[in-house]
Design a protein around this motif. Sequence first.
Motif, mmCIF file in Angstrom:
data_model
loop_
_atom_site.group_PDB
_atom_site.id
_atom_site.type_symbol
_atom_site.label_atom_id
_atom_site.label_comp_id
_atom_site.label_asym_id
_atom_site.label_seq_id
_atom_site.Cartn_x
_atom_site.Cartn_y
_atom_site.Cartn_z
ATOM 1 N N ASN A 615 13.282 -24.330 8.284
ATOM 2 C CA ASN A 615 13.015 -22.956 8.540
ATOM 3 C C ASN A 615 13.774 -22.503 10.116
ATOM 4 O OD1 ASN A 615 11.099 -22.557 6.801
ATOM 5 N ND2 ASN A 615 9.653 -23.432 7.843
ATOM 6 N N LEU A 616 15.017 -23.006 10.249
ATOM 7 C CA LEU A 616 15.679 -22.682 11.332
ATOM 8 C C LEU A 616 16.064 -21.206 11.578
ATOM 9 C CD1 LEU A 616 17.092 -24.006 13.608
ATOM 10 C CD2 LEU A 616 19.317 -23.949 12.497
ATOM 11 N N ASP A 617 16.420 -20.648 10.158
ATOM 12 C CA ASP A 617 16.618 -19.255 10.502
ATOM 13 C C ASP A 617 15.447 -18.351 10.907
ATOM 14 O OD1 ASP A 617 15.460 -20.011 8.284
ATOM 15 O OD2 ASP A 617 16.182 -18.456 6.959
ATOM 16 N N LYS A 618 14.125 -18.683 10.427
ATOM 17 C CA LYS A 618 13.011 -18.164 10.706
ATOM 18 C C LYS A 618 12.594 -18.398 12.338
ATOM 19 C CE LYS A 618 11.098 -16.910 6.611
ATOM 20 N NZ LYS A 618 10.636 -15.676 6.215
ATOM 21 N N PHE A 619 12.973 -19.543 12.537
ATOM 22 C CA PHE A 619 12.701 -19.848 14.301
ATOM 23 C C PHE A 619 13.694 -18.693 15.180
ATOM 24 C CE2 PHE A 619 10.630 -24.037 12.729
ATOM 25 C CZ PHE A 619 9.331 -23.532 12.979
ATOM 26 N N TYR A 620 14.872 -18.838 14.540
ATOM 27 C CA TYR A 620 15.876 -18.021 15.185
ATOM 28 C C TYR A 620 15.535 -16.572 15.264
ATOM 29 C CZ TYR A 620 20.187 -15.658 16.518
ATOM 30 O OH TYR A 620 21.009 -14.621 17.086
ATOM 31 N N GLU A 621 14.959 -15.900 14.228
ATOM 32 C CA GLU A 621 14.542 -14.752 14.240
ATOM 33 C C GLU A 621 13.223 -14.475 14.990
ATOM 34 O OE1 GLU A 621 13.499 -11.280 10.585
ATOM 35 O OE2 GLU A 621 13.546 -13.446 10.022
ATOM 36 N N ILE A 622 12.468 -15.350 14.945
ATOM 37 C CA ILE A 622 11.194 -15.202 15.797
ATOM 38 C C ILE A 622 11.520 -15.340 17.247
ATOM 39 C CG2 ILE A 622 9.191 -16.439 16.667
ATOM 40 C CD1 ILE A 622 8.602 -17.304 13.617
ATOM 41 N N ALA A 623 12.574 -16.100 17.694
ATOM 42 C CA ALA A 623 12.994 -16.219 19.167
ATOM 43 C C ALA A 623 13.523 -14.951 19.322
ATOM 44 C CB ALA A 623 13.804 -17.439 19.356
ATOM 45 N N MET A 624 14.373 -14.446 18.529
ATOM 46 C CA MET A 624 15.271 -13.004 19.009
ATOM 47 C C MET A 624 14.144 -11.894 19.058
ATOM 48 S SD MET A 624 17.813 -14.199 19.751
ATOM 49 C CE MET A 624 18.466 -12.561 20.275
ATOM 50 N N LEU A 625 13.200 -11.917 18.062
ATOM 51 C CA LEU A 625 12.054 -10.743 18.204
ATOM 52 C C LEU A 625 11.353 -10.881 19.438
ATOM 53 C CD1 LEU A 625 10.525 -10.875 14.454
ATOM 54 C CD2 LEU A 625 11.449 -8.698 15.724
ATOM 55 N N ASN A 626 10.954 -12.341 19.743
ATOM 56 C CA ASN A 626 10.221 -12.423 21.094
ATOM 57 C C ASN A 626 11.029 -11.892 22.270
ATOM 58 O OD1 ASN A 626 7.165 -13.366 20.836
ATOM 59 N ND2 ASN A 626 8.573 -14.472 19.103
ATOM 60 N N HIS A 627 12.235 -12.128 22.213
ATOM 61 C CA HIS A 627 13.109 -11.809 23.434
ATOM 62 C C HIS A 627 13.339 -10.259 23.419
ATOM 63 C CE1 HIS A 627 17.019 -10.779 25.259
ATOM 64 N NE2 HIS A 627 16.423 -11.505 26.013
ATOM 65 N N THR A 628 13.378 -9.604 22.220
ATOM 66 C CA THR A 628 13.596 -8.123 22.147
ATOM 67 C C THR A 628 12.105 -7.253 22.398
ATOM 68 O OG1 THR A 628 15.309 -8.348 20.413
ATOM 69 C CG2 THR A 628 14.288 -6.401 20.535
ATOM 70 N N PHE A 629 11.187 -8.123 21.990
ATOM 71 C CA PHE A 629 9.737 -7.446 22.466
ATOM 72 C C PHE A 629 9.674 -7.613 23.888
ATOM 73 C CE2 PHE A 629 5.210 -7.648 22.706
ATOM 74 C CZ PHE A 629 4.822 -6.745 21.892
ATOM 75 N N LEU A 630 9.998 -8.655 24.558
ATOM 76 C CA LEU A 630 10.039 -8.815 26.137
ATOM 77 C C LEU A 630 10.707 -7.603 26.680
ATOM 78 C CD1 LEU A 630 8.553 -10.313 28.277
ATOM 79 C CD2 LEU A 630 10.419 -11.820 28.311
#
Length: 743
Positions: A615-630
Amino acid sequence: MKPSKNIVSTAIKDLTDYFNSTDFSKAILLGIALTIPIIVGVKLDALQIGITITVGALLASPSDVSGSIRHKISGILFATLLAMIVSLIGGYLHLSLWLLFPILGILMFGISYLAIYGFRASLISFSGLLALVLSFSKVSGGMEPYERFLLIGIGGLWYVALSLLRHFIFPKAPTEYYLSKTLRLTADYLRTRGELVAETTDRAELLKKLLNTQTELTAIHETLRDILISSRTGSGKSDYEGKRMLIFVQLVDMLELAMANPVDYSKTDTLFNQNPQQLADFQGLLFAMSSRLNVISANISNPKKLRHNAKIVEFQEKIKNDISEYASGSNENFDENILMLKNLFKYQKEQIKKIEKIEWLLKNPAQREISLLKKEDSRRFLTKQNYDFEVLAENFNMRSPIFKHSLRLGVMTMIGYGAGMLFSVQNPYWILLTLIVIMRPTFGLTKTRSKERTIGTLIGGALAVGIVLLTQNTTVYGILAIVSLVIAFSMVQRNYKAAATFITLSVVFIYALLRPDIFNVIQYRVMDTLIGAGLATLGNLLLWPAWEMQGMQKTLLETIKANRIYLEEIIGFYNKKGAIPSQYKVARKKAFLAMSDLSAAFQRMTQEPKSKQKNLDKFYEIAMLNHTFLSSLASLSTYILNNPTTPASENFNKVSSKIVQNLLDAEAILKYEIAAETEKEDTDVEDIFEATFGKKIIFSEDGLPKENDFHLKIEEAHLVREQLKWLLAMSKKIQKIVRETNF
């Protein structure tokens, strides 16, 4: 010519940074600590005593890392005590081969397990591991274990004395270095932000670069907090420390401002494509601010050299004119693009105020002109480590990465030493030394270290052969051994491959002074490194491997939780107004740290075998989403904190409560309190938002005394509305991806 000039400029900047760094000054200190006892020992015909005191200083040195002097000295003393005890035990291990292997494994496990108490504890643990490995060497000759025990203690105290002397001679050096580095990294962050404003195909790469810079900045912020806050609480009020603390506060605020993203890139792309001059001016302002921070960084110790720079003011005027021209050409009463440009410019003006405040503080204003932070408030920002015994007990299981690493290290050192004895290796303890230096709790870090250590050793071996063929002068060997050692220790944290090269050179030339068979020394050094590196990699691959995916769930949970708490603080402040509470800034700090941890975890995951990158693509998406959210949280909080705002509306609280609930649901899924399969029935994000806020901003001008008030309210409504809509959409998406991801 221009690219070559940039390369030369960057090289000079990196070299200057290297010589000014705390790593280099510590390496010089260590060089003095290791050399003087040996010179005195030679003069007094007591070389073995001098060498053993040198070993004591070497074992004390790993804990000498940046931070408050109290924490630093405590760490060095604990490291010395552990090294003394372990050396005493290690001195008796050779008496029985049957006892040697199990006790070696148990000691390696126990000492390594101390790292559960955090970074400084891991360095103390390393001193203990190194002391155990060196107890297998013949550096102390025929000395009794109790004699070595005492001399190692003297060596540790000798290093403590030198560290204290350095602190009293250069008390400001660590603060100045890390503040300067923070200024440079903040400048890099602003420059990258400026590059992101332009429509580019490399936006994903720039976002990655932004995240890496943010992670590095957050780590340095933690170091500065420890240096500045602990020194103030420990030594009373200091004007210098107080002013530097205020500069640091400005830099932390600048990171939040730089993270803030008050616009949607798709909207700015459309606008700036039609008005390229506006893009050039906004970029120019960001680049000018970045350049100014670099200038301040270069002159932080001598602010009198700071000359007035008109570029920032020049770009401010250009942007004001751009907005006025655009507004005069617009036919709409309230053009969304004008609001967007005004809000974007407001953020830049706040950033300029921070830069001006830093320059003002550096020019040493009178004490009465500044208001220093209260000690009680500042202490809340320190990250406290829990040293209770319960921490050891709680992590004594196979779910703990440190427990598995300690177990793995204990087994592999027994195998490594056994292999060295079986194949009659000249110095079997070199295999153990390679193992304790290379092995890390995760496979990715171990693999990287193994590769860098092997390449560095081969390069060092080749260079040593070349130098030996050129000269057999022992004086040259002695000088090269000392210089190589200093460079090696100064490069360990910066470039491990280079450090391994110079460590090899140093070891070879030290042995060259003691033994005539230098080519055999080089051969065995390379062979032992290859064996140790191979065992370290195999151990992490086969023995209770700790894949990053196994800890990603916890890391993600902490990130979402930190973002939620930060959001709740923003909501609370928007409703109550008044002074900014310290818990708001603590929540912001924790959100930044959690985001950095998530980013670092993802980076480590990319270094693991493909089969383990689930799920590397999912984790990348989650990481970028959290960064954008912050980033969006930073935008919202920056506007609310720096502008007079209207009372929080019922609609604001209704939508923000929904965002908080989405994050709570995501946390519950990660904690298995909500089944991932059962998704709550909910209306679409757009429907929820529009049902609450409506499709357009509607304000009545009735009763407004000034037209300007009306415009300010429209700006506030626009920014708050846009950020809420964005946060709501992202919170829903985070929850959705968490449901879909199989941890």
